[in-house]
Design an enzyme around this catalytic site. Structure first.
Site, mmCIF file in Angstrom:
data_model
loop_
_atom_site.group_PDB
_atom_site.id
_atom_site.type_symbol
_atom_site.label_atom_id
_atom_site.label_comp_id
_atom_site.label_asym_id
_atom_site.label_seq_id
_atom_site.Cartn_x
_atom_site.Cartn_y
_atom_site.Cartn_z
ATOM 1 N N HIS A 1 0.868 -1.181 0.000
ATOM 2 C CA HIS A 1 0.000 0.000 0.000
ATOM 3 C C HIS A 1 0.900 1.226 0.000
ATOM 4 O O HIS A 1 1.256 1.756 1.045
ATOM 5 C CB HIS A 1 -0.927 -0.001 1.226
ATOM 6 C CG HIS A 1 -2.237 -0.659 0.964
ATOM 7 N ND1 HIS A 1 -3.147 -0.170 0.044
ATOM 8 C CD2 HIS A 1 -2.801 -1.777 1.469
ATOM 9 C CE1 HIS A 1 -4.211 -0.951 0.012
ATOM 10 N NE2 HIS A 1 -4.025 -1.939 0.857
ATOM 11 N N ASP B 1 -5.004 2.148 1.726
ATOM 12 C CA ASP B 1 -5.335 1.518 3.011
ATOM 13 C C ASP B 1 -6.001 2.537 3.938
ATOM 14 O O ASP B 1 -6.997 2.250 4.607
ATOM 15 C CB ASP B 1 -4.084 0.907 3.660
ATOM 16 C CG ASP B 1 -2.893 1.863 3.692
ATOM 17 O OD1 ASP B 1 -2.911 2.884 2.958
ATOM 18 O OD2 ASP B 1 -1.934 1.597 4.443
ATOM 19 N N TYR C 1 -8.336 6.994 -18.100
ATOM 20 C CA TYR C 1 -9.444 7.593 -17.363
ATOM 21 C C TYR C 1 -9.783 8.979 -17.903
ATOM 22 O O TYR C 1 -8.952 9.641 -18.492
ATOM 23 C CB TYR C 1 -9.074 7.727 -15.873
ATOM 24 C CG TYR C 1 -8.661 6.435 -15.209
ATOM 25 C CD1 TYR C 1 -9.172 5.215 -15.627
ATOM 26 C CD2 TYR C 1 -7.763 6.440 -14.152
ATOM 27 C CE1 TYR C 1 -8.801 4.036 -15.007
ATOM 28 C CE2 TYR C 1 -7.381 5.268 -13.515
ATOM 29 C CZ TYR C 1 -7.899 4.065 -13.956
ATOM 30 O OH TYR C 1 -7.529 2.909 -13.339
ATOM 31 N N GLU D 1 -0.608 8.949 10.502
ATOM 32 C CA GLU D 1 -1.929 8.419 10.877
ATOM 33 C C GLU D 1 -2.829 9.455 11.554
ATOM 34 O O GLU D 1 -4.047 9.271 11.628
ATOM 35 C CB GLU D 1 -1.762 7.176 11.766
ATOM 36 C CG GLU D 1 -1.236 5.983 10.971
ATOM 37 C CD GLU D 1 -0.966 4.762 11.835
ATOM 38 O OE1 GLU D 1 -0.595 4.953 13.015
ATOM 39 O OE2 GLU D 1 -1.109 3.631 11.342
#
Ligand code: NI
Length: 395
Positions: free
Chosen positions: A104, A109, A300, A374
């Site tokens: 990741h 994640d 895309y 985090e």
């Protein structure tokens, strides 16, 4: 009971520890695009444990959750992508990848964990919602043709009034939220060129058609498409990223293969670029007696943010974090298949800053030492939760 902004903030903070746990679990168990079997099962089971969410599997490795409020109203879709990259992780923390060669390294994640956190909070407030929050856990963002398009084909956007999504963004420090109005990320296309010459002895070049010398000219002249043949005010990138040809010092190879990417925003320009490229390739190969193959694949669509939905997100950022958290960012030439959802409803894609030089979190996305701060996860949860109440309940 009316849910105040303060309550929403506190409820969002109450799931932070779990969100970090989920993110670490997902980080340790990354799966490649279109192979997110365990990841999607984990998401499904976790959502199921909250109760109050109608679950479905629109494709083999994606999950959709519907939180349907007591009162009818509008529908807001929130998207998180779940896939990892073919990179050998070099981080050494305890939750580093346990899946060799898969990592990741883009923060997906964290996206998945943030949306699970928001789902937990919002499912608990279901009776207060007017309308529906639709959770889109998407597979395969990193690999064309992308999972978003498949999910749209499967009908996940039916009845959706607006769609939002976030990307954790390491160039932006934690605490900042990046907002872009209008064009945000480019359309990423891919091209494949084969220069077909005639091989032979390197000491007798006149008996060959030197595909290497011709390829060099093609590469150089392709830059003229950008610098001389298109409007400098329309952003365009043409990059040759792979050259393959030849075996040794005394052999001129019969052919050379080139691969590269084209990035643009404007639909007219995008349509024109392959023609301009082919004119250069055709002219140069013909001038030197060579031949060519040219294949151009559209990727895309560009991510173009809707003014109204972006203004709502900006207001949500201001409400939750204050004016100073807002970073007004320029568009960039990266690509994102979030654009597929934006074909079906007005949308906003925003950046959640997750860089932190003090903690040594400085590596770019797709780097073998990439990680996120985090502390940023809670910010994403808060914004998803606030956006839902703002859009559905008008506060
Ligand atoms: Ni990404």
């Amino acid at each position: 009971m009316t849910t105040t902004s303060q309550t929403l903030k506190e409820l969002s903070e109450s799931v932070t520890e779990q969100v970090i746990e989920w993110r670490r679990f997902l980080h340790a168990h990354p799966e490649l695009s279109f192979h997110e079997e365990n990841t999607s099962q984990f998401v499904y089971d976790t959502l199921k444990s909250f109760g109050n969410i109608e679950l479905s599997r629109p494709t083999r490795t994606s999950v959709v959750g519907r939180i349907i409020g007591k009162q009818p109203g509008k529908t807001l879709a929130i998207r998180a992508d779940m896939d990892a990259l073919p990179i050998e992780e070099k981080n050494t923390f305890p939750f580093a990848s346990k899946n060799p060669g898969v990592m990741h390294a883009c923060g997906h994640d964290g996206h998945t964990a943030m949306l699970l956190g928001a789902a937990k909070v919002l499912s608990g407030l279901k009776d207060e919602l007017n309308g529906e929050v639709r959770l889109l856990f998407q597979h395969a963002e990193e690999l064309a043709p992308g999972g978003a398009e498949e999910m749209v084909q499967a009908g996940v956007m039916d009845g959706v009034d607006a769609v939002i999504g976030a990307h954790l963004w390491s160039p932006l420090e934690t605490g900042k939220i990046g907002i872009v109005y209008g064009p945000m990320m480019a359309a990423p296309d891919t091209f494949y060129i084969t220069i077909k010459g005639k091989g032979g002895h390197a000491a007798m070049p006149h008996q060959t058609v030197d595909s290497i010398a011709i390829a060099a000219q093609v590469i150089t002249n392709l830059q003229h498409v950008v610098s001389r043949q298109t409007n400098p005010l329309d952003p365009l990138v043409v990059s040759v990223t792979k050259i393959q040809g030849g075996t040794t010092h005394n052999v001129i190879p019969g052919s050379v293969e080139l691969v590269g990417t084209v990035r643009s925003f404007d639909a007219g320009l995008r349509k024109n670029v392959p023609k301009l490229m082919e004119r250069v390739i055709q002219g140069i190969t013909a001038a030197h007696g060579a031949d060519y193959d040219f294949k151009y694949e559209e990727g895309y669509r560009p991510v173009i943010n809707d003014r109204g939905v972006t203004a709502m997100m900006e207001e949500a950022v201001r409400d939750v974090f204050g004016e100073e958290a807002i970073a007004r960012l320029q568009p960039n030439m990266g690509g994102e298949d979030f654009s597929a959802f934006q074909q079906k409803a007005p949308g906003n894609f925003f950046y959640v800053g997750c860089g932190n030089p003090v903690k040594g979190i400085v590596y770019p996305h797709h780097h073998e030492r990439f990680t996120i701060d985090e502390d940023a996860l809670e910010n994403g949860v808060k914004l998803f939760v606030h956006a839902a109440f703002k859009f559905l309940n008008g506060h």
